[in-house]
Design a protein around this motif. Sequence first.
Motif, short mmCIF file in Angstrom:
data_model
loop_
_atom_site.label_atom_id
_atom_site.label_comp_id
_atom_site.label_asym_id
_atom_site.label_seq_id
_atom_site.Cartn_x
_atom_site.Cartn_y
_atom_site.Cartn_z
N HIS A 58 25.90 20.32 9.45
CA HIS A 58 26.46 20.88 8.23
C HIS A 58 27.74 21.65 8.53
O HIS A 58 27.90 22.21 9.62
CB HIS A 58 25.46 21.83 7.54
N VAL A 59 28.62 21.64 7.56
CA VAL A 59 29.81 22.49 7.56
C VAL A 59 30.17 22.72 6.10
O VAL A 59 29.91 21.87 5.25
CB VAL A 59 30.98 21.83 8.34
N MET A 60 30.73 23.87 5.80
CA MET A 60 31.06 24.16 4.40
C MET A 60 32.10 23.17 3.88
O MET A 60 32.94 22.67 4.64
CB MET A 60 31.54 25.59 4.24
N PHE A 61 32.02 22.87 2.59
CA PHE A 61 32.94 21.93 1.96
C PHE A 61 34.00 22.65 1.14
O PHE A 61 34.70 22.04 0.35
CB PHE A 61 32.13 20.96 1.08
N GLY A 62 34.08 23.96 1.31
CA GLY A 62 35.13 24.74 0.66
C GLY A 62 36.32 24.86 1.58
O GLY A 62 36.28 25.57 2.57
N GLY A 63 37.41 24.13 1.27
CA GLY A 63 38.59 24.17 2.12
C GLY A 63 38.48 23.30 3.35
O GLY A 63 39.37 23.31 4.21
N MET A 64 37.37 22.58 3.50
CA MET A 64 37.19 21.64 4.61
C MET A 64 36.71 20.31 4.06
O MET A 64 36.22 20.22 2.93
CB MET A 64 36.17 22.18 5.62
N VAL A 65 36.86 19.29 4.88
CA VAL A 65 36.40 17.96 4.52
C VAL A 65 35.92 17.28 5.80
O VAL A 65 36.21 17.74 6.90
CB VAL A 65 37.53 17.15 3.83
N HIS A 66 35.17 16.20 5.68
CA HIS A 66 34.69 15.51 6.87
C HIS A 66 34.51 14.02 6.58
O HIS A 66 34.38 13.60 5.42
CB HIS A 66 33.39 16.13 7.40
N GLU A 67 34.48 13.24 7.65
CA GLU A 67 34.46 11.79 7.54
C GLU A 67 33.25 11.24 6.78
O GLU A 67 33.42 10.34 5.94
CB GLU A 67 34.55 11.17 8.94
N PRO A 68 32.01 11.70 7.01
CA PRO A 68 30.89 11.12 6.26
C PRO A 68 31.04 11.25 4.75
O PRO A 68 30.71 10.31 4.01
CB PRO A 68 29.68 11.92 6.78
N ALA A 69 31.55 12.39 4.28
CA ALA A 69 31.72 12.57 2.83
C ALA A 69 32.85 11.70 2.30
O ALA A 69 32.74 11.10 1.21
CB ALA A 69 32.00 14.03 2.51
N LEU A 70 33.96 11.62 3.03
CA LEU A 70 35.08 10.79 2.59
C LEU A 70 34.68 9.32 2.54
O LEU A 70 35.01 8.60 1.59
CB LEU A 70 36.27 10.98 3.53
N ARG A 71 33.99 8.87 3.58
CA ARG A 71 33.59 7.46 3.63
C ARG A 71 32.60 7.14 2.51
O ARG A 71 32.69 6.09 1.87
CB ARG A 71 32.99 7.15 5.01
N LEU A 72 31.65 8.04 2.28
CA LEU A 72 30.67 7.79 1.23
C LEU A 72 31.34 7.76 -0.14
O LEU A 72 31.03 6.88 -0.97
CB LEU A 72 29.58 8.87 1.26
N ALA A 73 32.27 8.68 -0.41
CA ALA A 73 32.96 8.68 -1.70
C ALA A 73 33.73 7.38 -1.90
O ALA A 73 33.72 6.80 -2.99
CB ALA A 73 33.89 9.89 -1.78
#
Length: 401
Positions: A58-73
């Motif tokens: 886990h990492v906060m999604f406020g002001g950060m982004v990560h590859e699993p979320a971008l790929r899923l979107a």
Amino acid sequence: MKTAPAPLAARSTQGSHITLTDGRSLVDGVAAWWTACHGYNHPHIRACAEDQLKRMPHVMFGGMVHEPALRLASRLSAMLPGDLERVFYTDSGSVAVEVAMKMAIQYRLNRGETNRTKLLSFRGGYHGDTLATMAICDPEEGMHHLFAGIMPSQYVVDLPRDNASTSAFEAFLNEHAHEITAIVVEPLVQGAGGMLFHDPAVLRRLRDAADRHGLLLILDEIFTGFGRTGTMFACEQADIVPDIITLSKALTGGTVALAATVARRHVYEAFLSDNPEHALMHGPTFMANPFACACANASLDLFETEPRLEQIAQINLLLREQLEPCRTLPGVKDVRVLGAIGVVEMEKIADPAALRTRFIEEGVWIRPFRNIVYLTPAFTITPDELSALTGAIHRVLSQGF
């Protein structure tokens, strides 16, 4: 807590089986409330989950982004119809619907349409147990009726299924559309409201009405999404594109909680502004959780590489064939099947707890509710496992439940 029977203690799961701490094994007929679409503990999802857990759970999604979320979107926007392309992550289906409601209301506020803040939903519908979602559920819904008059008031009407209900629906919109921002509906199946089916023509009717009256159309596909009705998304069967869609349940293959509210481009653009107050100010702590996003990506891999829709079609055939004999049993009102959903509707179920106990004695995990006995199995269930479920339903109901 005072009247409910003691819950069963589960020890492990595999495929379509739940093993209890006492050693008994039950064939699961509801796939963990419709989530475990690939069966329990699929090795591909487990491997992807383990890999993500080692790197970044886990990492906060406020002001950060990560590859699993971008790929899923990106993958969700590519597989959804039309221009449903803007993904907002949450961690449960109820909250995904709350966000859709909030999005639809703020869509109007940002455009200066301050009088159009009501939601319109339908009797028989169910959209969650949080406070705002209770207001758009069927007002007679058993878990929520105690809160009538306390929750914010919304409009709940009959689905336009036939000429009479369509005329009433149109008359209602002619009188109230100027107050309404969006229509909210579960497409094809109103799930927790009683597994109530409706024709794709109903969805086309809603899309047409929304367009004529300038309303947004929100489809709650938390239950129906990812193959359950026979197509990846129920809206495909009506060939319509909603303005907002909500997804959860099978999104991660039943591994961990994750939900998404996905909006079309024109909805998203209503929030683009030099005024910070026009932003959608909603930030769940675990939104876009990398571990959950990795599991969801693994689940989508399986839809791409394994024959899920073909398996669903086979389940559909077997459910039709094996549940149909229940129609002649005493107390049975209807038998209906759609996709990988099989329903035996009773005139009434006098003692649901006793009925559940009988199913456990038969070696199956089936949880009747209201007046229905239903199956929503994993898409990977074997024919023999499915026959164990349908056979148990026939045997138990033939005893007079």
